[in-house]
Design an enzyme around this catalytic site. Structure first.
Site, PDB file in Angstrom:
ATOM      1  N   LYS A   1       0.902  -1.122   0.021  1.00 35.67           N
ATOM      2  CA  LYS A   1       0.175  -0.011   0.242  1.00 35.67           C
ATOM      3  C   LYS A   1       0.959   1.193  -0.293  1.00 35.67           C
ATOM      4  O   LYS A   1       0.584   2.357  -0.495  1.00 35.67           O
ATOM      5  CB  LYS A   1      -0.661   0.086   1.069  1.00 35.67           C
ATOM      6  CG  LYS A   1      -1.912  -0.944   1.308  1.00 35.67           C
ATOM      7  CD  LYS A   1      -2.633  -0.883   2.612  1.00 35.67           C
ATOM      8  CE  LYS A   1      -3.617  -1.892   2.752  1.00 35.67           C
ATOM      9  NZ  LYS A   1      -4.344  -2.108   4.053  1.00 35.67           N
ATOM     10  N   GLY A   2       2.130   1.251   0.536  1.00 37.66           N
ATOM     11  CA  GLY A   2       3.049   2.451   0.579  1.00 37.66           C
ATOM     12  C   GLY A   2       3.150   3.287  -0.608  1.00 37.66           C
ATOM     13  O   GLY A   2       3.431   4.399  -0.253  1.00 37.66           O
TER      14      GLY A   2
ATOM     15  N   ASP B   1      14.764  -0.699   2.167  1.00 39.70           N
ATOM     16  CA  ASP B   1      15.606  -1.016   3.491  1.00 39.70           C
ATOM     17  C   ASP B   1      16.352  -2.194   3.091  1.00 39.70           C
ATOM     18  O   ASP B   1      17.546  -1.994   2.828  1.00 39.70           O
ATOM     19  CB  ASP B   1      14.910  -0.751   4.618  1.00 39.70           C
ATOM     20  CG  ASP B   1      13.511  -1.757   4.621  1.00 39.70           C
ATOM     21  OD1 ASP B   1      13.439  -2.665   3.900  1.00 39.70           O
ATOM     22  OD2 ASP B   1      12.878  -1.271   5.435  1.00 39.70           O
TER      23      ASP B   1
ATOM     24  N   LYS C   1      16.635   3.696   2.783  1.00 40.09           N
ATOM     25  CA  LYS C   1      17.218   3.609   4.026  1.00 40.09           C
ATOM     26  C   LYS C   1      18.299   2.760   4.189  1.00 40.09           C
ATOM     27  O   LYS C   1      19.117   2.457   5.341  1.00 40.09           O
ATOM     28  CB  LYS C   1      16.326   3.191   5.033  1.00 40.09           C
ATOM     29  CG  LYS C   1      14.823   4.042   5.243  1.00 40.09           C
ATOM     30  CD  LYS C   1      13.866   3.446   6.189  1.00 40.09           C
ATOM     31  CE  LYS C   1      14.309   2.709   7.334  1.00 40.09           C
ATOM     32  NZ  LYS C   1      13.098   2.207   7.889  1.00 40.09           N
TER      33      LYS C   1
ATOM     34  N   PHE D   1      13.135   4.155  12.053  1.00 41.03           N
ATOM     35  CA  PHE D   1      11.536   3.848  12.080  1.00 41.03           C
ATOM     36  C   PHE D   1      10.989   5.025  11.660  1.00 41.03           C
ATOM     37  O   PHE D   1      10.685   6.021  11.991  1.00 41.03           O
ATOM     38  CB  PHE D   1      10.866   3.044  13.143  1.00 41.03           C
ATOM     39  CG  PHE D   1       9.744   2.382  13.059  1.00 41.03           C
ATOM     40  CD1 PHE D   1       8.706   2.880  12.189  1.00 41.03           C
ATOM     41  CD2 PHE D   1       9.733   0.936  13.171  1.00 41.03           C
ATOM     42  CE1 PHE D   1       7.447   2.376  12.001  1.00 41.03           C
ATOM     43  CE2 PHE D   1       8.557   0.099  12.913  1.00 41.03           C
ATOM     44  CZ  PHE D   1       7.538   0.782  12.320  1.00 41.03           C
TER      45      PHE D   1
ATOM     46  N   ASP E   1       4.076   3.312   6.855  1.00 44.80           N
ATOM     47  CA  ASP E   1       3.169   3.406   8.246  1.00 44.80           C
ATOM     48  C   ASP E   1       4.058   2.290   9.337  1.00 44.80           C
ATOM     49  O   ASP E   1       4.824   1.799   9.427  1.00 44.80           O
ATOM     50  CB  ASP E   1       2.208   2.617   7.447  1.00 44.80           C
ATOM     51  CG  ASP E   1       2.214   0.920   7.436  1.00 44.80           C
ATOM     52  OD1 ASP E   1       1.634   0.140   8.091  1.00 44.80           O
ATOM     53  OD2 ASP E   1       3.193   0.748   6.702  1.00 44.80           O
TER      54      ASP E   1
ATOM     55  N   ARG F   1       0.377   6.718   7.276  1.00 46.25           N
ATOM     56  CA  ARG F   1       0.751   6.673   5.681  1.00 46.25           C
ATOM     57  C   ARG F   1       0.250   8.064   4.862  1.00 46.25           C
ATOM     58  O   ARG F   1       1.136   8.385   4.213  1.00 46.25           O
ATOM     59  CB  ARG F   1      -0.210   5.702   5.065  1.00 46.25           C
ATOM     60  CG  ARG F   1       0.149   4.257   5.264  1.00 46.25           C
ATOM     61  CD  ARG F   1      -0.293   3.253   4.226  1.00 46.25           C
ATOM     62  NE  ARG F   1      -0.262   1.938   4.587  1.00 46.25           N
ATOM     63  CZ  ARG F   1       0.706   1.124   4.251  1.00 46.25           C
ATOM     64  NH1 ARG F   1       1.787   1.443   3.567  1.00 46.25           N
ATOM     65  NH2 ARG F   1       0.803  -0.102   4.743  1.00 46.25           N
TER      66      ARG F   1
END
Length: 179
Positions: free
Chosen positions: A42-43, A103, A131, A153, A160, A166
């Site tokens: 969904k990001g 990441d 990241k 984080f 999210d 989000r």
């Protein structure tokens, strides 16, 4: 689990500038080619909408989404599961994968290999945030990076914590506090 929003990593203005720059880079790299843009849900939904509008290409860009999961709560399971697959046939097409963050590189490495296996002619990757520690590639080359960010984080702009945060128009560090 409780949490506190900490310092801002990317402001709305930072994000706007990053989107314009990456849109220009993608347009320069893919000029004259039809492109299938695949958002990793969904990001990626906010990044995808902003980027597609900034690219301004209405007649040679197709859109699709794939929903994959490798996280349970706030940690990676190390296994990719496709929740919703593409509707577009990628055979012979130029594909641009959009994700809000890289990441470990696990998801993007998996998707790039999968799309190549499906017959995509070329697979490029664009992430809003990277990241990864300096020098760490995670087995995947990212072609377009919006912003290098600390390996903390982060939430906002599609990222999210258990489906929260989000829709924030900035990126902030989230501190988790044990109950």
């Amino acid at each position: 689990m409780k949490y506190n929003l900490q310092r801002t990593i990317l402001t709305p203005e930072d994000i706007q500038a990053m989107v314009a720059r990456v849109a220009d880079e993608i347009n320069a790299a893919t000029a004259g080619e039809e492109l299938v843009v695949v958002g990793v849900m969904k990001g990626a939904y906010i990044w995808m909408a902003d980027l597609l509008r900034a690219m301004g290409r209405h007649d040679d860009v197709l859109m699709d989404y794939i929903d994959v999961s490798s996280y349970v709560g706030d940690s990676s399971s190390g296994h990719i599961t496709i929740q919703r697959d593409l509707k577009t046939d990628l055979a012979g097409k130029n594909v641009l994968i959009l994700d809000e963050v890289v990441d470990t590189g696990l998801t993007l490495r998996y998707l790039k290999a999968d799309f190549e296996h499906r017959g995509a002619k070329n697979v490029l990757i664009a992430v809003a945030t990277d990241k990864r520690p300096e020098g760490y590639m995670g087995g995947v080359e990212v072609d377009f990076v919006g912003s290098k960010v600390p390996n903390e984080f982060l939430v906002g702009y599609g990222m999210d914590y258990n489906e929260k945060f989000r829709s924030m128009d900035s990126v902030k560090v989230l501190e988790l506090i044990e109950d």
